[in-house]
Scaffold this active site. Structure first.
Site, short mmCIF file in Angstrom:
data_model
loop_
_atom_site.label_atom_id
_atom_site.label_comp_id
_atom_site.label_asym_id
_atom_site.label_seq_id
_atom_site.Cartn_x
_atom_site.Cartn_y
_atom_site.Cartn_z
N ALA A 280 0.88 -1.09 0.21
CA ALA A 280 0.09 0.04 0.11
C ALA A 280 0.92 1.38 -0.04
O ALA A 280 0.81 2.03 0.85
CB ALA A 280 -0.96 -0.09 1.22
N GLY A 281 1.77 1.21 -0.99
CA GLY A 281 2.66 2.30 -1.17
C GLY A 281 2.05 3.20 -2.08
O GLY A 281 0.92 2.90 -2.30
N GLU B 285 -0.88 -5.24 2.74
CA GLU B 285 0.22 -4.30 3.18
C GLU B 285 0.75 -4.95 4.56
O GLU B 285 0.01 -5.17 5.54
CB GLU B 285 -0.14 -2.95 3.31
CG GLU B 285 0.74 -2.00 4.30
CD GLU B 285 2.04 -1.89 3.30
OE1 GLU B 285 2.24 -1.58 2.49
OE2 GLU B 285 3.15 -2.27 4.25
N HIS C 76 -10.71 34.30 -4.05
CA HIS C 76 -11.88 33.72 -3.52
C HIS C 76 -12.69 33.48 -4.80
O HIS C 76 -12.89 34.57 -5.66
CB HIS C 76 -12.66 34.62 -2.70
CG HIS C 76 -13.86 34.12 -2.18
ND1 HIS C 76 -14.01 32.95 -1.33
CD2 HIS C 76 -15.09 34.61 -2.76
CE1 HIS C 76 -15.16 32.85 -1.11
NE2 HIS C 76 -15.96 33.60 -2.01
P1 AMP Z 1 6.66 1.82 -1.40
O1 AMP Z 1 8.04 1.52 -0.65
O2 AMP Z 1 6.11 3.08 -0.82
O3 AMP Z 1 6.97 1.48 -2.71
O4 AMP Z 1 5.63 0.76 -0.76
C1 AMP Z 1 5.82 -0.64 -0.78
C2 AMP Z 1 5.12 -1.20 0.45
O5 AMP Z 1 4.93 -2.67 -0.05
C3 AMP Z 1 5.51 -0.94 1.59
O6 AMP Z 1 4.44 -0.35 2.27
C4 AMP Z 1 6.02 -2.34 2.29
O7 AMP Z 1 5.61 -2.45 3.66
C5 AMP Z 1 4.95 -3.22 1.37
N1 AMP Z 1 5.44 -4.73 1.28
C6 AMP Z 1 6.78 -5.00 1.15
N2 AMP Z 1 6.72 -6.39 1.19
C7 AMP Z 1 5.50 -6.99 1.65
C8 AMP Z 1 4.86 -8.29 1.53
N3 AMP Z 1 5.56 -9.33 1.36
N4 AMP Z 1 3.42 -8.20 1.82
C9 AMP Z 1 2.94 -7.14 1.92
N5 AMP Z 1 3.39 -5.94 1.98
C10 AMP Z 1 4.72 -5.85 1.42
#
Ligand code: AMP
Ligand code: FAD
Length: 475
Positions: free
Chosen positions: A190-191, A212, A452
């Site tokens: 959830a990035g 996530e 405004h």
């Molecule tokens: P970003 O680094 O913003 O691109 O987000 C990537 C997200 O993927 C991060 O919030 C991680 O915690 C999540 N993530 C990494 N590995 C896993 C996994 N095995 N299962 C679920 N989420 C994951």
């Protein structure tokens, strides 16, 4: 004889092509090597951002938002639409056309600035000699330079237990080109990328589950912002499961079964497509010979000093291949700073004023530090918050969710962070970035006249609210 340049840039993304243009503007003889090609085999500079990142994702986010608006949002404006249909092929073709125009634009800018563009894979050798190889591995050019800028960018990370098959299990690039709307879509992570791509396909009709691993949603954002955004995403039907660590996936006749662990228990979802969006890794494959003094850290980022210098003399690195936020505008600013440094005008990039944007609906944007970060550092803060619901413009747009929050130093009033969730947050944040760049106080923002009715009045009122003198709310 090999061609000799003042500057060779390896990589033509927002870090590399911008560095090359700035170097050429400053009178330096410049070459840029980029290996990207489009599906017709033609050179396609612009990097991840233009080809498979920022631009195509925003094209689909805009198109899918129009589709959802036509289906569900226009009625509130008194506009009836009889039958809304989706032409996914046309939507994808529009995205591809924009990519073609913008990457073509970079090629034109190279020409206009008299930059020699080499389409191929560049490798740096001793004495700043650089070889360029074609797709078939043949060396097509050997050039050298006084200065070399490495701007090779990044690539999607793969989850070892969920390898890409580039059909059912895809990376962000695959997720920009599904030929049909998957009925059930899983997203790992959830990035920013997971939320944006999950939003696109949810709007187009997929049932989306986002898994996530972390327990906190959008941990980097302000707590109020992430809470408000989570509530709005849930209302839209985006099923975000926190604390769910994906452990494997199996693709069979009935779809892809994704297993995860959550709170010590095993969980499972079955989906038609699975997007793995767990982050990106620096991409430095075959970028430089091993014995040049250029070092990568344990995560693979090229090590640099505060002026982006690597361990080899007159060799610099910028963008996603080095530490810092993996953002296009961060890469470009580093590229500009390095080019100017080479031309004898050294500067630096202020990482405190890099804006972050998530192009979901509502949009999320921030600059500077969060209230929690500042409190953890023991810095006394005063905050002001103002809801879009109390602004005439947001109401007129029927986009009244979310707010602007200004965080200032409690004693000096200097703005230390601005956090927005709501309509056009991506555009509104620019004012906050400028204010922070000029070391403005909350009062400076509060005494600035805002037209405004505009959405920016929420920023104005949030700044007024720091001193408890917002006009359109009870303080
Ligand atoms: P970003 O680094 O913003 O691109 O987000 C990537 C997200 O993927 C991060 O919030 C991680 O915690 C999540 N993530 C990494 N590995 C896993 C996994 N095995 N299962 C679920 N989420 C994951
Ligand atoms: P890149 O853009 O990755 O460019 C590097 C280029 O160098 C590539 O073309 C690569 O093929 C080429 N290359 C690599 N090695 C060599 C070599 N040895 N020889 C020749 N060429 C080479 N950022 C934002 O700021 N806003 C957004 O909205 C946004 N949305 C995104 C959406 C998605 C789906 C993705 C994947 C990313 C998004 N990003 C966004 C991140 C952004 O794309 C990157 O931060 C940015 O592209 C980094 O720029 P760069 O120049 O460092 O590298």
């Amino acid at each position: 004889m090999t061609d000799h340049y003042d500057v060779i840039v390896i990589g033509g993304g927002p870090g590399g092509y911008v560095a090359a243009i700035r170097a050429a503007q400053l009178g330096l003889k410049t070459a840029c090597i980029d290996k990207s090609r489009n599906d017709k085999g033609k050179g396609s500079p612009g990097g991840t951002c233009l080809n498979v990142g920022c631009i195509p994702s925003k094209a689909l986010l805009d198109s899918s938002e129009h589709y959802e608006m036509a289906r569900e949002g226009l009625a509130a404006h008194g506009v009836g639409v009889d039958k809304v249909s989706l032409d996914l092929a046309a939507m994808l073709a529009r995205k591809d056309k924009i990519v073609g125009e913008l990457t073509g634009g970079v090629t034109m800018l190279f020409k206009a600035n008299k930059i020699d563009y080499y389409n191929g894979h560049g490798t740096l050798h001793a004495e700043r000699k650089v070889s360029v190889r074609d797709a078939d591995g043949k060396t097509s050019a050997e050039i050298s330079a006084d200065h070399v800028i490495l701007a090779s960018g990044s690539a999607p990370m793969e989850l070892p237990s969920v390898p890409f098959d580039h059909d059912t299990i895809v990376d962000s690039t695959g997720a920009l080109a599904f030929e049909a709307v998957p009925e059930k879509l899983g997203v790992i992570g959830a990035g920013v990328i997971g939320l944006e791509l999950g939003s696109v396909w949810r709007r187009l009709g997929s049932q989306v589950v986002v898994l996530e691993a972390l327990d906190t949603f959008l941990a980097a954002a302000d707590d109020h912002v992430s809470r408000d955004a989570a509530r709005q995403f849930k209302k839209q039907g985006l099923d975000i499961r926190l604390g769910a660590r994906v452990t494997g996936a199996k693709t069979g006749k009935k779809g892809c079964v994704v297993s995860y662990e959550s709170g010590g228990k095993a969980g499972e979802i079955t989906v038609d497509k699975l997007i793995v969006a767990i982050g990106r890794r620096p991409y430095t494959d075959d970028l430089f010979d091993a014995d040049l003094g250029i070092v990568t850290d344990k995560r693979g980022f090229i090590e640099i000093d505060e002026h982006n210098r690597t361990g080899m003399e007159n060799v610099y690195a910028v963008g996603d291949a080095v530490t810092g936020p993996m953002l296009a505008h961060k890469a470009s600013e580093e590229g500009v700073a390095v080019a100017e440094g080479i031309a004898g005008h050294p500067g630096h990039v202020d990482f405190n004023t890099v804006p972050w944007v998530i192009y979901t609906h509502p949009e999320i944007a921030w600059v500077g530090k969060t209230e929690r970060e500042l409190k953890d550092e023991g810095i006394p803060v005063a905050t002001g918050q103002f809801s879009f619901a109390a602004t005439g413009r947001a109401k007129a747009m029927n986009e009244a969710g979310g707010f602007v929050k200004v965080v200032a130093h409690a004693e000096t009033d200097r703005i230390l962070g601005v956090h927005i969730v709501g309509p056009r947050a991506s555009e509104l944040i620019a004012e906050a970035v400028l204010a922070m760049e000029f070391h403005a106080s909350a009062e400076d923002l509060a005494r600035t006249i805002h037209a405004h009715p505009t959405l920016s009045e929420a920023t104005h009122e949030a700044a007024l609210s720091v001193a408890k003198r917002a006009i359109h709310k009870a303080n």
